[in-house]
Design an enzyme around this catalytic site. Structure first.
Site, PDB file in Angstrom:
ATOM      1  N   SER A  97     -17.395  14.152  10.246  1.00  0.00           N
ATOM      2  CA  SER A  97     -18.805  14.525  10.148  1.00  0.00           C
ATOM      3  C   SER A  97     -19.280  15.240  11.425  1.00  0.00           C
ATOM      4  O   SER A  97     -18.738  16.280  11.782  1.00  0.00           O
ATOM      5  CB  SER A  97     -19.640  13.278   9.848  1.00  0.00           C
ATOM      6  OG  SER A  97     -20.958  13.620   9.503  1.00  0.00           O
ATOM      7  N   ASP A 195     -19.922  14.530  -1.913  1.00  0.00           N
ATOM      8  CA  ASP A 195     -20.416  14.081  -0.612  1.00  0.00           C
ATOM      9  C   ASP A 195     -21.938  14.106  -0.672  1.00  0.00           C
ATOM     10  O   ASP A 195     -22.539  15.153  -0.878  1.00  0.00           O
ATOM     11  CB  ASP A 195     -19.894  15.024   0.483  1.00  0.00           C
ATOM     12  CG  ASP A 195     -20.202  14.552   1.897  1.00  0.00           C
ATOM     13  OD1 ASP A 195     -21.290  13.980   2.112  1.00  0.00           O
ATOM     14  OD2 ASP A 195     -19.375  14.790   2.795  1.00  0.00           O
ATOM     15  N   HIS A 225     -18.709  10.648   1.733  1.00  0.00           N
ATOM     16  CA  HIS A 225     -18.813  11.288   3.043  1.00  0.00           C
ATOM     17  C   HIS A 225     -17.944  10.631   4.124  1.00  0.00           C
ATOM     18  O   HIS A 225     -17.218  11.318   4.846  1.00  0.00           O
ATOM     19  CB  HIS A 225     -20.271  11.310   3.505  1.00  0.00           C
ATOM     20  CG  HIS A 225     -20.444  11.964   4.834  1.00  0.00           C
ATOM     21  ND1 HIS A 225     -20.136  13.288   5.060  1.00  0.00           N
ATOM     22  CD2 HIS A 225     -20.857  11.465   6.032  1.00  0.00           C
ATOM     23  CE1 HIS A 225     -20.356  13.590   6.324  1.00  0.00           C
ATOM     24  NE2 HIS A 225     -20.796  12.498   6.938  1.00  0.00           N
TER      25      HIS A 225
END
Length: 257
Positions: A97, A195, A225
């Site tokens: 991320s 996601d 995610h």
């Protein structure tokens, strides 16, 4: 910036000493090294030296995070890179991320990095955060449950996120987009097809704009995610090990440093 709160149990950085090939791993926004620890342990079991960094203001209290800016997070990962340089000859970076955003920053600055692996990296848009770009309040917003498909998975994270920190993340993404053409090392990018935080198009944009000759998108069909803690975490770890072995210098040299 000195943190006011102690590190939460389980949120500490981790280090596994192995051979001359070093792997630096970064967690994401409001996360901690715990979210990428499985990857670290699995990769280290193959003989590699692994360091899971804790980004400044993370893993303590969201008030600590509020006092940070994106340069603090960039510096946190760069400090981890310099730490590994003391132990290793070749270094790879893995980022989840926002950790992927920071990974790209580091790779654009240090062309000697052997390769990078991105896991649902943030780069172009995070829809849930866009509405706060021009707001000054509320001071904190509720974070909600982590975006993980697997049941009974506990991620150490903050219950709230500071508006100021959201703005810093969006600014980090803005400045990093301009650095994409400077990334030339081998790059693998995992992209969760479902996601609910960072749309898959973020990964597509990254891979279209970096200048690496070797780059590959690996779709994930059974993870959300936080894929480093989801159903396909072992698949991700296996692919990371194959990537490292393929692009490291003399990867078969497994002497302990």
């Amino acid at each position: 910036m000195l943190e006011k709160y102690p590190v939460l149990p389980g949120a500490e950085p981790f280090f596994f000493n192995g051979n001359h090939i070093g792997i630096l791993i970064s967690h994401g926004f409001v996360g901690t090294p715990q979210s990428v620890r499985f990857l670290g342990e699995y990769i280290s079991s193959h003989g590699y030296t692994v360091y899971g960094a804790r980004l400044k203001g993370h893993g303590t209290h969201y008030e600590d995070m509020e006092r940070c800016n994106y340069w603090d997070w960039i510096q946190s990962l760069e400090d981890g890179y310099r730490f590994l340089q003391q132990h290793c000859r070749d270094i790879f970076i893995i980022g989840q991320s926002m950790g992927g955003t920071l990974t790209i920053n580091l790779a654009s600055k240090y062309p000697d990095i052997k390769g990078i692996v991105l896991v649902n990296a943030a780069m172009t848009a995070i829809p849930e955060m866009e509405e706060f770009k021009d707001k000054m309040e509320p001071r904190f917003i509720d974070e909600g449950a982590p975006d993980i498909k697997a049941n009974d998975v506990h991620e150490i994270t903050y219950a709230k996120a500071p508006i100021r920190s959201i703005k810093q993340l969006l600014s980090l993404m803005d400045i990093t987009r301009g650095k994409l053409p400077s990334v030339t090392c081998p790059t693998f990018a995992f992209r969760s097809e479902e996601d609910h935080v960072v749309p898959p198009e973020n990964t597509d944009y990254i891979m279209a704009h970096i200048q690496s000759d070797i780059k590959k998108i690996i779709p994930l069909y059974n993870s959300y995610h936080v894929a480093s803690m989801d159903y396909e975490k072992k698949f991700i770890a296996d692919q990371c090990c194959l990537f490292i072995e393929k692009y490291a210098s003399n990867p078969r040299e497994m002497e302990i440093s």
